[in-house]
Design a protein around this motif. Structure first.
Motif, mmCIF file in Angstrom:
data_model
loop_
_atom_site.group_PDB
_atom_site.id
_atom_site.type_symbol
_atom_site.label_atom_id
_atom_site.label_comp_id
_atom_site.label_asym_id
_atom_site.label_seq_id
_atom_site.Cartn_x
_atom_site.Cartn_y
_atom_site.Cartn_z
ATOM 1 N N GLY A 28 32.060 34.702 34.640
ATOM 2 C CA GLY A 28 30.998 35.607 35.070
ATOM 3 C C GLY A 28 31.090 36.769 35.022
ATOM 4 O O GLY A 28 30.243 37.754 34.824
ATOM 5 N N ASP A 29 32.272 37.468 35.429
ATOM 6 C CA ASP A 29 32.664 38.944 35.505
ATOM 7 C C ASP A 29 32.688 39.433 33.942
ATOM 8 O O ASP A 29 32.267 40.500 33.834
ATOM 9 N N ALA A 30 33.365 38.720 32.992
ATOM 10 C CA ALA A 30 33.214 39.346 31.763
ATOM 11 C C ALA A 30 31.886 39.160 31.222
ATOM 12 O O ALA A 30 31.384 40.212 30.659
ATOM 13 N N VAL A 84 36.316 45.069 28.281
ATOM 14 C CA VAL A 84 35.872 45.011 29.664
ATOM 15 C C VAL A 84 36.535 43.835 30.112
ATOM 16 O O VAL A 84 36.421 42.649 29.377
ATOM 17 N N ASP A 85 36.981 43.913 31.497
ATOM 18 C CA ASP A 85 37.720 42.518 32.046
ATOM 19 C C ASP A 85 38.714 41.970 31.312
ATOM 20 O O ASP A 85 39.063 40.929 31.363
ATOM 21 N N CYS A 86 39.507 42.937 30.573
ATOM 22 C CA CYS A 86 40.422 42.256 29.581
ATOM 23 C C CYS A 86 41.794 42.965 29.912
ATOM 24 O O CYS A 86 41.794 44.161 29.531
ATOM 25 N N ASP A 109 38.410 47.776 33.450
ATOM 26 C CA ASP A 109 39.250 46.654 34.033
ATOM 27 C C ASP A 109 39.484 46.701 35.564
ATOM 28 O O ASP A 109 39.617 47.967 36.066
ATOM 29 N N HIS A 110 39.851 45.571 36.098
ATOM 30 C CA HIS A 110 40.536 45.686 37.382
ATOM 31 C C HIS A 110 41.681 44.904 37.545
ATOM 32 O O HIS A 110 42.051 44.423 38.869
ATOM 33 N N HIS A 111 42.316 44.359 36.524
ATOM 34 C CA HIS A 111 43.646 43.461 36.656
ATOM 35 C C HIS A 111 44.846 44.266 36.823
ATOM 36 O O HIS A 111 45.103 45.528 35.994
ATOM 37 N N ILE A 112 45.480 44.023 37.815
ATOM 38 C CA ILE A 112 46.797 44.860 38.228
ATOM 39 C C ILE A 112 47.587 44.790 37.050
ATOM 40 O O ILE A 112 48.595 45.684 36.718
ATOM 41 N N SER A 129 36.236 43.443 41.015
ATOM 42 C CA SER A 129 35.576 42.730 39.792
ATOM 43 C C SER A 129 35.487 43.898 38.774
ATOM 44 O O SER A 129 35.296 44.979 38.993
ATOM 45 N N SER A 130 35.495 43.268 37.413
ATOM 46 C CA SER A 130 34.979 44.471 36.540
ATOM 47 C C SER A 130 33.655 45.046 36.672
ATOM 48 O O SER A 130 33.513 46.112 36.425
ATOM 49 N N CYS A 131 32.737 44.009 37.234
ATOM 50 C CA CYS A 131 31.356 44.487 37.673
ATOM 51 C C CYS A 131 31.207 45.613 38.519
ATOM 52 O O CYS A 131 30.272 46.396 38.469
ATOM 53 N N THR A 158 30.893 36.075 41.215
ATOM 54 C CA THR A 158 32.148 34.982 40.353
ATOM 55 C C THR A 158 33.500 35.370 40.932
ATOM 56 O O THR A 158 34.144 34.634 41.157
ATOM 57 N N ASP A 159 33.960 36.704 40.775
ATOM 58 C CA ASP A 159 35.247 37.086 41.030
ATOM 59 C C ASP A 159 35.673 37.148 42.410
ATOM 60 O O ASP A 159 36.722 37.172 43.007
ATOM 61 N N THR A 160 34.767 37.284 43.630
ATOM 62 C CA THR A 160 34.864 37.300 44.875
ATOM 63 C C THR A 160 34.650 36.076 45.551
ATOM 64 O O THR A 160 34.877 35.761 46.711
HETATM 65 MN MN MN Z 1 37.385 39.910 36.542
#
Ligand code: MN
Ligand code: 5GP
Length: 319
Positions: A28-30, A84-86, A109-112, A129-131, A158-160
């Motif tokens: 969903g975030d993607a 995005v989100d990747c 993105d938001h991935h560490i 989230s990326s959103c 989705t992400d939270t």
């Molecule tokens: Mn995400």
């Protein structure tokens, strides 16, 4: 963030072919991020093109699908490519070659674990989230509307898990409030994204619970490609399995592995304390501290054995 927004605005408004894409097996975030970006780009007069794999029909309410590219891929020559989100370039899967062809590249993105693989990297590891990151970028130059708000809200919930995970900040809540002001049906979005299931999702869930085992404080399960097919399901119907088994009392880490292809398995990890991003990275994957994943060259059983070994090593260190 405002500097980035200015750069993005200038590049987007001067570019012809803006390709927006995300990771394979999009969640969903993607999906929310890609379509919110596409609608925002169109709103400022750019011509966005979306490259996205087939996704679960539960996200069919998200608007902006007219931007999905359905021409011949050989004819697509991107000026600008936005991933995005990747977290890493190879997660773009079949679309990775278009990233390499573009003159200007963005990574939002938001991935560490993000590998900062683009020319312009807007990676906020503390964002839910990326959103949330997309909202921060586009609010500076685009007039948001109800459809963009729905897409962004979908990604955030989705992400939270509906503003529940501790990746949720005051800012996340404030963005949620701003999005609700557009008159979106936030309750129905949460139902569709987090709670409603199709029969095939329930069947495949049931099969995953049949295969489920516990080893000390680790819960794990797996599915072969045949098992997924026999339930009438596909790889986009497997959401929620790994979270469900993490919620067992006394369990600290959960693992779900499924057969993605010939000698190729997909590992999903969730945790209440241990850093599973670190464990996923041993296998070339990544994600977040409490939710991570990786692809594994080998069958489901080998993948499961290897990842369980790694988790035990990590948990032993903590003791
Ligand atoms: Mn995400
Ligand atoms: P999931 O288990 O839902 O597929 O993924 C959990 C988290 O780990 C997500 O944030 C996702 O982006 C990340 N993740 C999953 N698989 C991979 C992978 O193969 N590589 C990387 N870098 N991240 C992954």
């Amino acid at each position: 963030m405002e500097t980035f927004s200015t750069d993005i605005y200038e590049i987007w408004s001067q570019s012809k072919n803006i390709v927006i894409s995300t990771h394979s097996n999009p969640d969903g975030d993607a999906i929310g991020s890609v379509f919110a970006l596409a609608m925002a780009a169109a709103e400022i007069g750019a011509k966005p093109v979306v490259l996205i794999e087939k996704y679960s029909e539960k996200f069919d309410f998200i608007k902006g699908t007219e931007y999905v590219y359905n021409g011949n891929l050989d004819d697509l020559k991107p000026d600008v490519f936005i991933a995005v989100d990747c977290g890493s370039k190879n997660r773009l899967g079949v679309f990775e070659s278009f990233f390499d062809k573009a003159n200007v590249t963005f990574n939002i993105d938001h991935h560490i674990s993000n590998e900062n693989f683009a020319q312009n990297n807007i990676v906020l590891g503390n964002s839910s989230s990326s959103c949330e990151v997309v909202f921060e970028i586009i609010k500076n130059f685009c007039t948001l509307d109800k459809f963009i708000a729905e897409a962004l809200y979908t990604g955030i919930v989705t992400d939270t898990f509906g503003f529940k995970y501790n990746s949720t900040s005051k800012n996340t809540m404030e963005i949620g409030a701003r999005l609700i002001e557009f008159g979106i049906d936030f309750s129905s979005i949460q139902d569709k994204v987090l709670y409603e299931h199709t029969t095939k999702e329930v069947e495949v869930f049931k099969k995953a619970l049949d295969n489920f085992k516990i080893d000390d404080n680790i819960a794990y399960t797996c599915l072969t490609a045949d098992e997924i097919r026999e339930c009438g399901a596909s790889n986009s119907d497997l959401d929620g399995i790994v979270e469900y088994i993490l919620n067992i009392k006394g369990i600290d880490v959960s693992v779900f592995v499924y057969e993605k292809g010939d000698n190729l398995s997909k590992i999903s990890l969730r945790s209440k304390k241990a850093d599973v991003n670190k464990i996923a990275s041993v296998f070339g994957g990544g994600g977040h501290i409490f939710a991570a994943g990786a692809s594994f060259n080998g069958n489901v059983q080998t993948a499961l054995d290897s990842v369980l070994d790694e988790i035990k090593k990590e948990l032993d260190k903590d003791e």
